[in-house]
Scaffold this motif. Structure first.
Motif, PDB file in Angstrom:
ATOM      1  N   ILE A  64      -3.309  14.526  -1.185  1.00 14.26           N
ATOM      2  CA  ILE A  64      -4.607  13.845  -0.998  1.00 14.26           C
ATOM      3  C   ILE A  64      -4.342  12.179  -0.874  1.00 14.26           C
ATOM      4  O   ILE A  64      -4.557  11.610  -0.041  1.00 14.26           O
ATOM      5  N   VAL A  65      -3.449  11.814  -1.808  1.00  9.71           N
ATOM      6  CA  VAL A  65      -3.006  10.461  -1.890  1.00  9.71           C
ATOM      7  C   VAL A  65      -1.943  10.313  -0.822  1.00  9.71           C
ATOM      8  O   VAL A  65      -1.930   9.188  -0.389  1.00  9.71           O
ATOM      9  N   GLY A  66      -1.180  11.074  -0.503  1.00  9.22           N
ATOM     10  CA  GLY A  66      -0.441  10.850   0.740  1.00  9.22           C
ATOM     11  C   GLY A  66      -1.082  10.510   1.970  1.00  9.22           C
ATOM     12  O   GLY A  66      -0.808   9.943   2.839  1.00  9.22           O
ATOM     13  N   THR A  67      -2.204  11.448   2.133  1.00  7.28           N
ATOM     14  CA  THR A  67      -2.978  11.225   3.259  1.00  7.28           C
ATOM     15  C   THR A  67      -3.485   9.796   3.307  1.00  7.28           C
ATOM     16  O   THR A  67      -3.559   8.928   4.316  1.00  7.28           O
ATOM     17  N   ALA A  68      -4.068   9.214   2.163  1.00  8.48           N
ATOM     18  CA  ALA A  68      -4.555   8.063   2.061  1.00  8.48           C
ATOM     19  C   ALA A  68      -3.376   7.087   2.425  1.00  8.48           C
ATOM     20  O   ALA A  68      -3.516   5.947   3.174  1.00  8.48           O
ATOM     21  N   THR A  69      -2.125   7.042   1.969  1.00 12.57           N
ATOM     22  CA  THR A  69      -0.950   6.400   2.312  1.00 12.57           C
ATOM     23  C   THR A  69      -0.827   6.345   3.702  1.00 12.57           C
ATOM     24  O   THR A  69      -0.501   5.211   4.383  1.00 12.57           O
ATOM     25  N   MET A 107     -10.283  -3.587  -7.129  1.00 14.99           N
ATOM     26  CA  MET A 107     -10.768  -2.033  -7.609  1.00 14.99           C
ATOM     27  C   MET A 107      -9.970  -1.434  -8.814  1.00 14.99           C
ATOM     28  O   MET A 107     -10.752  -0.675  -9.389  1.00 14.99           O
ATOM     29  N   ILE A 108      -8.709  -1.804  -8.987  1.00 15.21           N
ATOM     30  CA  ILE A 108      -8.208  -1.372 -10.158  1.00 15.21           C
ATOM     31  C   ILE A 108      -8.891  -1.822 -11.546  1.00 15.21           C
ATOM     32  O   ILE A 108      -8.920  -1.140 -12.335  1.00 15.21           O
ATOM     33  N   THR A 128     -11.674   9.738 -10.733  1.00 22.93           N
ATOM     34  CA  THR A 128     -10.327   8.848 -10.657  1.00 22.93           C
ATOM     35  C   THR A 128      -9.334   9.206  -9.648  1.00 22.93           C
ATOM     36  O   THR A 128      -8.757   8.115  -9.298  1.00 22.93           O
ATOM     37  N   LEU A 129      -9.322  10.232  -9.278  1.00 25.27           N
ATOM     38  CA  LEU A 129      -8.307  10.671  -8.104  1.00 25.27           C
ATOM     39  C   LEU A 129      -8.982   9.846  -6.921  1.00 25.27           C
ATOM     40  O   LEU A 129      -8.166   9.504  -5.961  1.00 25.27           O
ATOM     41  N   LEU A 130     -10.181  10.121  -6.540  1.00 22.23           N
ATOM     42  CA  LEU A 130     -10.670   9.194  -5.318  1.00 22.23           C
ATOM     43  C   LEU A 130     -10.774   7.860  -5.418  1.00 22.23           C
ATOM     44  O   LEU A 130     -10.156   6.957  -4.099  1.00 22.23           O
ATOM     45  N   ILE A 131     -10.765   7.143  -6.333  1.00 15.29           N
ATOM     46  CA  ILE A 131     -10.505   5.887  -6.660  1.00 15.29           C
ATOM     47  C   ILE A 131      -8.972   5.500  -6.278  1.00 15.29           C
ATOM     48  O   ILE A 131      -8.846   4.499  -5.614  1.00 15.29           O
ATOM     49  N   PHE A 132      -8.283   5.983  -6.878  1.00 10.40           N
ATOM     50  CA  PHE A 132      -6.901   6.006  -7.059  1.00 10.40           C
ATOM     51  C   PHE A 132      -6.308   6.037  -5.336  1.00 10.40           C
ATOM     52  O   PHE A 132      -5.775   5.208  -4.959  1.00 10.40           O
ATOM     53  N   ALA A 133      -6.921   7.107  -4.666  1.00 11.43           N
ATOM     54  CA  ALA A 133      -6.487   7.214  -3.372  1.00 11.43           C
ATOM     55  C   ALA A 133      -6.924   6.098  -2.417  1.00 11.43           C
ATOM     56  O   ALA A 133      -6.152   5.695  -1.634  1.00 11.43           O
ATOM     57  N   GLY A 134      -8.331   5.543  -2.879  1.00  4.78           N
ATOM     58  CA  GLY A 134      -8.846   4.560  -2.244  1.00  4.78           C
ATOM     59  C   GLY A 134      -7.827   3.429  -2.219  1.00  4.78           C
ATOM     60  O   GLY A 134      -7.712   2.336  -1.436  1.00  4.78           O
ATOM     61  N   SER A 135      -7.499   3.159  -3.721  1.00  5.69           N
ATOM     62  CA  SER A 135      -6.601   1.805  -3.814  1.00  5.69           C
ATOM     63  C   SER A 135      -5.380   2.036  -3.178  1.00  5.69           C
ATOM     64  O   SER A 135      -4.704   1.052  -2.716  1.00  5.69           O
ATOM     65  N   ILE A 136      -4.763   3.264  -3.016  1.00  5.69           N
ATOM     66  CA  ILE A 136      -3.456   3.354  -2.576  1.00  5.69           C
ATOM     67  C   ILE A 136      -3.548   3.001  -0.891  1.00  5.69           C
ATOM     68  O   ILE A 136      -2.983   2.346  -0.366  1.00  5.69           O
ATOM     69  N   LEU A 188      -2.380  -0.634   3.653  1.00  7.94           N
ATOM     70  CA  LEU A 188      -3.228  -1.364   4.401  1.00  7.94           C
ATOM     71  C   LEU A 188      -2.826  -2.935   4.399  1.00  7.94           C
ATOM     72  O   LEU A 188      -2.570  -3.481   5.378  1.00  7.94           O
ATOM     73  N   ALA A 189      -2.374  -3.406   3.070  1.00  7.75           N
ATOM     74  CA  ALA A 189      -1.941  -4.773   3.064  1.00  7.75           C
ATOM     75  C   ALA A 189      -0.363  -4.580   3.244  1.00  7.75           C
ATOM     76  O   ALA A 189       0.138  -5.648   3.597  1.00  7.75           O
ATOM     77  N   ASN A 190       0.289  -3.949   2.651  1.00  4.76           N
ATOM     78  CA  ASN A 190       1.731  -3.764   2.759  1.00  4.76           C
ATOM     79  C   ASN A 190       2.283  -3.264   4.167  1.00  4.76           C
ATOM     80  O   ASN A 190       3.498  -3.831   4.516  1.00  4.76           O
ATOM     81  N   GLY A 191       1.900  -2.533   4.714  1.00  2.00           N
ATOM     82  CA  GLY A 191       2.496  -1.808   5.820  1.00  2.00           C
ATOM     83  C   GLY A 191       2.961  -2.826   6.932  1.00  2.00           C
ATOM     84  O   GLY A 191       4.031  -2.514   7.312  1.00  2.00           O
ATOM     85  N   ALA A 192       2.149  -3.787   7.287  1.00  2.00           N
ATOM     86  CA  ALA A 192       2.480  -4.729   8.440  1.00  2.00           C
ATOM     87  C   ALA A 192       3.282  -5.778   7.851  1.00  2.00           C
ATOM     88  O   ALA A 192       3.754  -6.637   8.642  1.00  2.00           O
ATOM     89  N   MET A 193       3.459  -6.113   6.587  1.00  2.00           N
ATOM     90  CA  MET A 193       4.066  -7.430   6.235  1.00  2.00           C
ATOM     91  C   MET A 193       5.569  -7.240   6.726  1.00  2.00           C
ATOM     92  O   MET A 193       5.761  -8.511   7.228  1.00  2.00           O
ATOM     93  N   LEU A 194       6.201  -6.606   6.294  1.00  2.00           N
ATOM     94  CA  LEU A 194       7.656  -6.662   6.909  1.00  2.00           C
ATOM     95  C   LEU A 194       7.951  -6.732   8.359  1.00  2.00           C
ATOM     96  O   LEU A 194       8.711  -7.649   8.817  1.00  2.00           O
TER      97      LEU A 194
END
Length: 445
Positions: free
Chosen positions: A384-389, A426-427, A254-262, A267-273
């Protein structure tokens, strides 16, 4: 005592033994002693102290980022030198996520760790203002990034230690509200100071704001922060090396799936603004600064208004429905940016950014607490999730910028929307529901 942030579920039903399933380590809850488990009851002073600490901390951290580039430009730095400093800070921030969480897990006082991090950021701000030469600025950027890696986990740990796993949903929402208010206030105050005084004054204001942040932190009573609970540890009848193993945590599906989704989220959000800012500047250069400022303010206002409600809904509906809403809003935003040409309507589209930001500002620490509580490594899991972020955000601007240059901004926005849709899938297909998995007490029956 009246509960300030929502009532927990029925203690008898909520604390029965249950397992997460989906291949994860089961988290078992014991039968309550004498039928009743008393929830944590932190004082009003501690809760208010946490509110204002988060508010002023947002003020302190806003002093960096875009203001650094402006300030160093006035000091005759080249764009290459400025980019180098920002890259070093970003790299330290990425590498330091997991060590920062581990430091908080091993600390005996989360409040002490947070105070040292705030003091470090304040000192870094003074260094920028006093001596803007390369060695000093590089050191300041490194220290600021390292301190920031500790602060996020420390705030979540203090919150969990105060209110416990049953009360964190709405409390994380309240944290997000005060962070959004702090960000908006800081941007306005520092922008005004930079305009009326000088760009150097922004860093002096940042250092000064560290003082009320530390004062607010001191109002949180140390004895009310349960250290074991803050680290995601539960009492056990006998030591369980497997359940508290770092390797066991890293293997949690669950943690790995959640980190992948984040990662996909960022990846989708960072460049939009940034991409949208370029589009607005091209189409309406005169009003671009005002429109971009509005695009920043609108999401912050939505986060401030809705975050506590999202925390409550997460307890009522579960986590997955809200995650799906957050990803859907991001995908719709990408499609709208690809098709809308009026720069003023682009500001309205930022409402979807506010929805996504409000959902994930609450869901990220909440789901990490769901999954990691009981392991004793709650803050490492945050790292771990912060690294994925960080990985997702870093790749987003590079890849989207390349696509925009080669194929146009509409194609880039469409590609970002597709990535957001992949995160939604993925979610939908892989992410299990995590509500109810934390066990507030794992003592023997």
């Amino acid at each position: 005592m009246v509960r300030l942030f929502g009532q927990p579920p029925d203690p008898i039903d909520d604390h029965r033994s249950r397992a997460t399933g989906h291949g994860d380590r089961p988290v078992l809850s014991p039968k309550p002693k004498a039928g009743v488990i008393d929830p944590p009851a932190p004082s009003r002073e501690s809760l208010r102290g946490l509110d204002w600490f988060i508010f002023f901390l947002a003020d302190v951290q806003t002093g960096f980022g875009p203001f650094i580039a402006v300030y160093l430009t006035t000091q005759k730095w080249t764009q290459v030198e400025i980019g180098f400093v920002l890259s070093i800070g970003g790299l330290v921030g990425l590498i330091g996520q997991m060590p920062g969480g581990a430091i908080v897990d091993f600390a005996r006082s989360e409040r002490l760790v947070a105070s040292l991090a705030v003091a470090t950021i304040g000192t870094s701000a003074l260094a920028y203002a006093a001596w803007p030469i390369l060695p000093v600025v590089l050191t300041a950027a490194t220290l600021h990034a390292a301190a920031s890696c500790v602060l996020g986990p420390a705030i979540a740990a203090i919150t969990l230690g105060l209110v416990g796993p049953l009360g964190i949903g709405e409390r994380f929402g309240r944290n997000a509200r005060f962070a959004a208010l702090g960000n908006g206030t800081a941007a306005a105050v520092m922008g005004t100071c930079g305009y009326l005084l000088s760009s150097r004054s922004v860093f002096l204001v940042t250092a000064a704001l560290a003082i009320p942040a530390l004062f607010s932190l001191a109002r949180i009573r140390e004895r009310e922060i349960d250290a074991a609970r803050a680290h995601g540890t539960v009492p056990r009848a006998a030591p369980d090396a497997k359940s508290t193993s770092v390797l066991d945590l890293l293997r949690q599906r669950t943690l790995l799936i959640f980190a992948g989704s984040i990662l996909l989220l960022q990846l989708a959000n960072g460049a939009m603004l940034p991409l949208m800012a370029g589009v607005v500047t091209t189409r309406s250069s005169r009003w671009a600064p005002v429109l971009i400022a509005a695009c920043i303010i609108v999401p912050q206002a939505i986060v401030a208004l809705t975050s506590p409600s999202i925390g409550r809904k997460a307890q009522q509906w579960g986590r997955r429905p809200l995650l799906l809403i957050g990803f859907a809003a991001l995908a719709i935003r990408g499609v709208m940016f690809a098709t809308v040409s009026d720069p003023y309507l682009l500001v309205a589209v930022q409402v979807f950014d506010g929805i996504t930001a409000a959902v994930f500002s609450v869901m990220i620490p909440l789901i990490v607490a769901d999954v990691a509580f009981g392991s004793g490594h709650f803050n490492l899991a945050q790292g771990i999730v912060g690294t994925a972020t960080g990985i997702g955000a870093s790749l987003s601007t590079v890849l989207a910028g390349y696509v925009s240059d080669e194929f146009g901004s509409s194609v880039a926005f469409t590609g970002l929307a597709v990535v957001a849709t992949a995160g939604l899938a993925m979610i939908w297909f892989a992410m299990p529901e995590t509500r109810g998995t934390p066990a507030p007490d794992a003592a023997a029956d």
